[in-house]
Design an enzyme around this catalytic site. Structure first.
Site, mmCIF file in Angstrom:
data_model
loop_
_atom_site.group_PDB
_atom_site.id
_atom_site.type_symbol
_atom_site.label_atom_id
_atom_site.label_comp_id
_atom_site.label_asym_id
_atom_site.label_seq_id
_atom_site.Cartn_x
_atom_site.Cartn_y
_atom_site.Cartn_z
ATOM 1 N N HIS A 1 -14.254 4.470 0.667
ATOM 2 C CA HIS A 1 -13.128 4.870 1.599
ATOM 3 C C HIS A 1 -12.292 6.071 1.006
ATOM 4 O O HIS A 1 -12.636 6.344 -0.054
ATOM 5 C CB HIS A 1 -12.302 3.750 1.861
ATOM 6 C CG HIS A 1 -11.456 3.354 0.976
ATOM 7 N ND1 HIS A 1 -11.881 2.502 -0.042
ATOM 8 C CD2 HIS A 1 -10.105 3.611 0.753
ATOM 9 C CE1 HIS A 1 -10.914 2.263 -0.859
ATOM 10 N NE2 HIS A 1 -9.919 2.898 -0.540
ATOM 11 N N HIS B 1 -8.449 7.060 -0.057
ATOM 12 C CA HIS B 1 -7.210 6.745 -0.210
ATOM 13 C C HIS B 1 -6.304 8.156 0.014
ATOM 14 O O HIS B 1 -6.680 8.905 -0.940
ATOM 15 C CB HIS B 1 -6.859 5.961 -1.317
ATOM 16 C CG HIS B 1 -5.357 5.700 -1.691
ATOM 17 N ND1 HIS B 1 -4.571 4.727 -1.075
ATOM 18 C CD2 HIS B 1 -4.370 6.321 -2.417
ATOM 19 C CE1 HIS B 1 -3.432 4.511 -1.296
ATOM 20 N NE2 HIS B 1 -3.256 5.508 -2.160
ATOM 21 N N ASP C 1 -5.592 4.533 4.224
ATOM 22 C CA ASP C 1 -7.157 4.512 3.816
ATOM 23 C C ASP C 1 -7.840 4.842 4.875
ATOM 24 O O ASP C 1 -7.627 4.425 6.044
ATOM 25 C CB ASP C 1 -7.573 3.063 3.358
ATOM 26 C CG ASP C 1 -7.123 2.592 2.041
ATOM 27 O OD1 ASP C 1 -6.493 3.407 1.102
ATOM 28 O OD2 ASP C 1 -7.379 1.341 1.780
ATOM 29 N N HIS D 1 0.798 -1.030 -0.097
ATOM 30 C CA HIS D 1 0.122 -0.063 0.058
ATOM 31 C C HIS D 1 1.171 1.375 -0.010
ATOM 32 O O HIS D 1 1.748 1.427 0.684
ATOM 33 C CB HIS D 1 -0.845 0.059 1.161
ATOM 34 C CG HIS D 1 -2.130 0.905 1.216
ATOM 35 N ND1 HIS D 1 -2.825 1.300 2.372
ATOM 36 C CD2 HIS D 1 -2.770 1.362 -0.094
ATOM 37 C CE1 HIS D 1 -3.624 1.943 1.959
ATOM 38 N NE2 HIS D 1 -3.845 2.241 0.628
#
Length: 263
Positions: free
Chosen positions: A235, A237, A160, A156
């Site tokens: 969500h 990011h 998030d 990642h």
């Protein structure tokens, strides 16, 4: 001898008419110097004083009274002039005091206004240099560098934030929008360049509220959260970068904390 007896005899006194004439002359002379009342009496001690009609003293007394009246008028006019001058000076002094009081009040108001303006500018400067969280009342649902097959890099590249679809997303700081639109796997995204040369990215949004080149301030709405692009659900990011492009990411939690944001 007749001659001798006349020589040894007493001198003859001046005639009554002569004495009167001398007395009148003395009164006139004394009147001319303003001394009549106290000195005129002895001049007439030997003879009965003539009436005013006979001597002309009426003219002298009237002249004296007239002089006194003129002097009284002059004194009255002087007092009136002094009173008028004093009144004019008092009015001028009052106007001067009023003008000075007004000038002081205006100077005080100006100083207060300028102080308020300086305070407002300082408050605005502080606000513009402040960083905020991109979302309110939320938490980090996926950490930075979390591993998994969902990310092409194998980990990642941001964090998030938990958010339902349609939640307002805010710019974390003062900056300029350098990207606003579709970003592939990021879906609808916004990239902002900040004053310190760093960049932040906001991905998977359902809609955008800014455009490229637009100046944004801390806390300004830039769009709404969603689930566009490569996303498993609604969500936000969020990435922090040293450059505008993918691959220049840095730890976003450390970045926000360095800028005073509690995450």
């Amino acid at each position: 001898m007749a001659f001798g007896s006349r020589a040894a005899g007493k001198h003859r006194g001046s005639s009554r008419m002569s004495r009167k004439t001398a007395g009148y002359a003395g009164v006139a002379a004394l009147a001319a110097t303003g001394v009549v009342g106290s000195l005129a009496g002895p001049a007439f001690a030997a003879d009965k004083a003539p009436s005013m009609e006979d001597t002309g003293l009426n003219t002298i007394v009237v002249a004296d009274d007239l002089a006194d009246e003129i002097q009284a008028q002059a004194d009255s006019q002087q007092r009136a002039a002094e009173a008028a001058a004093a009144k004019a000076q008092a009015e001028a002094d009052a106007k001067q005091r009023a003008a000075e009081a007004k000038a002081k009040a205006e100077a005080r108001a100006k100083a207060e206004r300028e102080a308020a303006e300086r305070a407002a500018r300082e408050e605005e400067r502080k606000r513009l240099n402040t960083f905020v969280s991109p979302l309110e009342d939320t938490y980090v649902s996926t950490q930075y560098h979390a591993g998994g097959g969902m990310w092409s890099s194998g980990s990642h590249t941001g964090i998030d934030f938990h958010a339902s679809s349609g939640t307002e997303v805010h710019s974390v700081g003062l900056g300029t929008v350098v990207e606003a639109g579709w970003g592939g796997a990021y879906g609808n995204n916004v990239v902002i360049k900040h004053a310190d040369g760093t960049y932040t990215q906001y991905g998977h949004m359902s809609s955008l509220s800014v455009s490229v080149g637009q100046q944004v301030t801390p806390g300004q709405k830039i769009g709404l959260s969603g689930s566009t692009g490569n996303s498993s659900g609604p969500h936000l990011h969020f990435e922090a970068r040293t450059g505008a492009d993918y691959g220049s990411d840095i730890d976003p939690i450390a970045y926000l904390r360095q800028h005073g944001v509690t995450v």
